[in-house]
Design an enzyme around this catalytic site. Structure first.
Site, PDB file in Angstrom:
ATOM      1  N   CYS A 113       0.811  -1.226   0.000  1.00  0.00           N
ATOM      2  CA  CYS A 113       0.000   0.000   0.000  1.00  0.00           C
ATOM      3  C   CYS A 113       0.840   1.270   0.000  1.00  0.00           C
ATOM      4  O   CYS A 113       0.330   2.347  -0.308  1.00  0.00           O
ATOM      5  CB  CYS A 113      -0.944   0.018   1.193  1.00  0.00           C
ATOM      6  SG  CYS A 113      -2.168  -1.281   1.118  1.00  0.00           S
ATOM      7  N   HIS A 251      -3.589   7.344   2.931  1.00  0.00           N
ATOM      8  CA  HIS A 251      -3.915   6.043   2.352  1.00  0.00           C
ATOM      9  C   HIS A 251      -5.321   5.661   2.805  1.00  0.00           C
ATOM     10  O   HIS A 251      -5.687   5.857   3.963  1.00  0.00           O
ATOM     11  CB  HIS A 251      -2.892   5.004   2.812  1.00  0.00           C
ATOM     12  CG  HIS A 251      -3.259   3.606   2.408  1.00  0.00           C
ATOM     13  ND1 HIS A 251      -3.642   3.300   1.122  1.00  0.00           N
ATOM     14  CD2 HIS A 251      -3.322   2.445   3.116  1.00  0.00           C
ATOM     15  CE1 HIS A 251      -3.919   2.010   1.052  1.00  0.00           C
ATOM     16  NE2 HIS A 251      -3.734   1.472   2.246  1.00  0.00           N
ATOM     17  N   ASN A 281     -10.024  -0.116  -0.303  1.00  0.00           N
ATOM     18  CA  ASN A 281      -8.563   0.002  -0.204  1.00  0.00           C
ATOM     19  C   ASN A 281      -7.946  -0.398  -1.548  1.00  0.00           C
ATOM     20  O   ASN A 281      -7.932  -1.578  -1.889  1.00  0.00           O
ATOM     21  CB  ASN A 281      -8.060  -0.905   0.922  1.00  0.00           C
ATOM     22  CG  ASN A 281      -6.546  -0.840   1.088  1.00  0.00           C
ATOM     23  OD1 ASN A 281      -5.841  -0.275   0.251  1.00  0.00           O
ATOM     24  ND2 ASN A 281      -6.047  -1.422   2.164  1.00  0.00           N
TER      25      ASN A 281
HETATM   26  N1  ACO Z   1     -18.720  -8.867   8.040  1.00  0.00           N
HETATM   27  C1  ACO Z   1     -19.214  -9.202   9.245  1.00  0.00           C
HETATM   28  N2  ACO Z   1     -18.430  -9.588  10.281  1.00  0.00           N
HETATM   29  C2  ACO Z   1     -17.111  -9.642  10.058  1.00  0.00           C
HETATM   30  C3  ACO Z   1     -16.529  -9.310   8.817  1.00  0.00           C
HETATM   31  C4  ACO Z   1     -17.411  -8.915   7.781  1.00  0.00           C
HETATM   32  N3  ACO Z   1     -16.956  -8.567   6.560  1.00  0.00           N
HETATM   33  N4  ACO Z   1     -15.190  -9.456   8.909  1.00  0.00           N
HETATM   34  C5  ACO Z   1     -14.925  -9.854  10.158  1.00  0.00           C
HETATM   35  N5  ACO Z   1     -16.076  -9.972  10.865  1.00  0.00           N
HETATM   36  C6  ACO Z   1     -16.265 -10.363  12.273  1.00  0.00           C
HETATM   37  C7  ACO Z   1     -15.121 -11.204  12.798  1.00  0.00           C
HETATM   38  O1  ACO Z   1     -15.314 -12.571  12.461  1.00  0.00           O
HETATM   39  C8  ACO Z   1     -15.199 -10.937  14.273  1.00  0.00           C
HETATM   40  O2  ACO Z   1     -16.233 -11.728  14.817  1.00  0.00           O
HETATM   41  P1  ACO Z   1     -16.061 -12.411  16.270  1.00  0.00           P
HETATM   42  O3  ACO Z   1     -15.899 -11.261  17.229  1.00  0.00           O
HETATM   43  O4  ACO Z   1     -17.340 -13.171  16.428  1.00  0.00           O
HETATM   44  O5  ACO Z   1     -14.833 -13.256  16.165  1.00  0.00           O
HETATM   45  C9  ACO Z   1     -15.649  -9.482  14.360  1.00  0.00           C
HETATM   46  O6  ACO Z   1     -16.227  -9.186  13.078  1.00  0.00           O
HETATM   47  C10 ACO Z   1     -14.541  -8.496  14.660  1.00  0.00           C
HETATM   48  O7  ACO Z   1     -13.413  -8.760  13.807  1.00  0.00           O
HETATM   49  P2  ACO Z   1     -12.096  -7.887  13.863  1.00  0.00           P
HETATM   50  O8  ACO Z   1     -11.109  -8.399  12.889  1.00  0.00           O
HETATM   51  O9  ACO Z   1     -11.647  -7.767  15.299  1.00  0.00           O
HETATM   52  O10 ACO Z   1     -12.660  -6.457  13.395  1.00  0.00           O
HETATM   53  P3  ACO Z   1     -11.926  -5.059  13.376  1.00  0.00           P
HETATM   54  O11 ACO Z   1     -12.721  -4.103  14.150  1.00  0.00           O
HETATM   55  O12 ACO Z   1     -10.465  -5.168  13.702  1.00  0.00           O
HETATM   56  O13 ACO Z   1     -12.042  -4.637  11.860  1.00  0.00           O
HETATM   57  C11 ACO Z   1     -10.636  -4.506   9.883  1.00  0.00           C
HETATM   58  C12 ACO Z   1     -11.401  -5.427  10.854  1.00  0.00           C
HETATM   59  C13 ACO Z   1     -11.645  -3.630   9.182  1.00  0.00           C
HETATM   60  C14 ACO Z   1      -9.908  -5.377   8.873  1.00  0.00           C
HETATM   61  C15 ACO Z   1      -9.648  -3.625  10.665  1.00  0.00           C
HETATM   62  O14 ACO Z   1      -8.920  -4.416  11.572  1.00  0.00           O
HETATM   63  C16 ACO Z   1      -8.655  -2.893   9.776  1.00  0.00           C
HETATM   64  O15 ACO Z   1      -9.021  -1.986   9.048  1.00  0.00           O
HETATM   65  N6  ACO Z   1      -7.372  -3.227   9.860  1.00  0.00           N
HETATM   66  C17 ACO Z   1      -6.301  -2.493   9.168  1.00  0.00           C
HETATM   67  C18 ACO Z   1      -6.290  -2.729   7.670  1.00  0.00           C
HETATM   68  C19 ACO Z   1      -5.114  -1.999   7.055  1.00  0.00           C
HETATM   69  O16 ACO Z   1      -4.815  -0.873   7.402  1.00  0.00           O
HETATM   70  N7  ACO Z   1      -4.374  -2.652   6.183  1.00  0.00           N
HETATM   71  C20 ACO Z   1      -3.145  -2.009   5.692  1.00  0.00           C
HETATM   72  C21 ACO Z   1      -3.142  -1.778   4.290  1.00  0.00           C
HETATM   73  S1  ACO Z   1      -3.567  -3.202   3.330  1.00  0.00           S
HETATM   74  C22 ACO Z   1      -2.157  -3.596   2.328  1.00  0.00           C
HETATM   75  O17 ACO Z   1      -1.070  -3.199   2.573  1.00  0.00           O
HETATM   76  C23 ACO Z   1      -2.358  -4.562   1.159  1.00  0.00           C
END
Ligand code: ACO
Length: 324
Positions: A113, A251, A281
């Site tokens: 990214c 980003h 993203n």
């Molecule tokens: N729909 C519904 N529920 C979902 C989904 C979905 N699409 N995805 C995950 N869940 C559920 C999980 O299973 C979990 O359920 P559980 O509590 O029963 O186990 C719950 O939602 C919470 O999951 P988390 O992973 O803890 O959710 P979080 O609040 O962390 O959000 C996210 C996830 C959006 C991915 C976030 O962590 C994030 O944005 N992370 C950073 C991403 C990023 O910056 N990446 C860098 C760039 S990417 C690159 O370089 C290619």
């Protein structure tokens, strides 16, 4: 003293729009969850012969048109991508041919990214040291081709697109500084398991699933901390205060990460360019796509000061402070 300045911007997006409602039909997710956790409402996904290089070609052509630059004048093409059409030739070489550029240097930079921030930093150095006068810098990705559409934790996050700028030599400072970093100790938090040594799987089999694997929660925490550090580093290097900034062009991974950076800068969201709601993203394409949108709709004007930043797989991160 030679500086580089942005002479023109451009973008290229796939035609097909995939909404959160479309995703609700193929996986156990909801519009409410995706919007609430990420800010994403829809994303673009390639189809009908589109690819990383077809999107990049469109973005580069628009950037050259905006800069009033002819392909024959380009001295270097630097392309940030982690989803090249093929392993080689590089995407930069394929785009060089499509655009009819001269025999200039053309290279891909893989920093996930942060790819555009890396590409911009390299291009700026070539101009500052007098090796190039006009450089095409592009970030283009088709990460939707690397997600498993049965995995709700990653599939909902990504979109495809390309953004580009023409950098040109100038007596006045456009790019004030660029900053790039990496820490490979975090490689396992955000990765793919396909490649030359690991194998590509058999794409003719329906069960073949290349995958982006991400420990989202851990990535989130490091991203917020690291972006705070690079914002401070960038302002400090230029002896500037938060209040000097006109624009933040972050980003576009997650609206919550973007808002946290804006809060840290005491900046109103009115001064933050947000496209994650419509693009998802788009990895290396997200910063130049956001920049192009805000330049074309007239929000960002000549002379204003903007901070660009990105964080991604590797981990890699980077920033640029730019007087537009
Ligand atoms: N729909 C519904 N529920 C979902 C989904 C979905 N699409 N995805 C995950 N869940 C559920 C999980 O299973 C979990 O359920 P559980 O509590 O029963 O186990 C719950 O939602 C919470 O999951 P988390 O992973 O803890 O959710 P979080 O609040 O962390 O959000 C996210 C996830 C959006 C991915 C976030 O962590 C994030 O944005 N992370 C950073 C991403 C990023 O910056 N990446 C860098 C760039 S990417 C690159 O370089 C290619």
């Amino acid at each position: 003293m030679i500086y580089s300045r942005i002479a023109g911007t451009g973008s290229g997006l796939p035609e097909k729009i995939v909404t959160n409602q479309d995703l609700e039909k193929i996986m156990d997710t909801s519009d409410e969850w995706i919007r609430g956790r990420t800010g994403i409402a829809e994303r673009r996904v390639i189809s009908n012969g589109e690819s990383t290089t077809t999107l990049a070609e469109v973005a580069c052509r628009k950037a050259m048109e905006a800069a009033d630059v002819d392909p024959s004048q380009i001295d270097l093409l630097v392309m940030g991508t982690t989803t090249p059409d093929v392993v080689f030739p590089s995407s930069a070489c394929l785009i060089q041919k499509k655009l009819g550029l001269p025999d200039c240097g053309a290279m891909d930079v893989n920093a996930a990214c942060s790819g555009f921030m890396y590409a911009l930093s390299i291009a700026d150095k070539f101009i500052r040291c007098g090796e190039a006068k006009k450089v095409l810098v592009c970030g283009a990705e088709t990460l939707t081709q690397l997600v498993n559409w049965e995995r709700r934790d990653t599939a909902v996050l990504f979109g495809d697109g390309a953004g580009a700028v023409v950098l040109e030599a100038s007596n006045e400072a456009g790019i004030l500084s660029t900053h790039i970093h990496a820490n490979g100790n975090y490689a396992d938090l955000l990765r793919t398991d396909t490649g030359v040594s690991r194998g590509f799987g058999d794409m003719s089999h329906n069960d073949y699933k290349p995958e982006v694997e991400m420990k989202g929660n851990e990535v989130f925490k490091v991203a917020v901390r690291t972006l705070h550090r690079i914002v401070e580093e960038t302002l400090g290097a230029n002896d500037l205060q938060k209040s000097d900034l006109d624009w933040l062009i972050p980003h576009q991974a997650n609206l919550r990460i973007i808002s946290a950076t804006a809060r840290m800068l005491d900046m109103s969201m009115d001064n933050v360019v947000v496209t994650v709601d419509r693009h998802g993203n788009t990895s290396a394409a997200s910063v130049p796509l956001a920049l192009d949108e805000a330049v074309r709709d007239g929000r960002i004007r000549r002379g204003e000061l903007m901070l660009l930043e990105a964080f991604g797989g590797g981990f890699t991160w980077g920033s640029a402070l730019i007087r537009f």
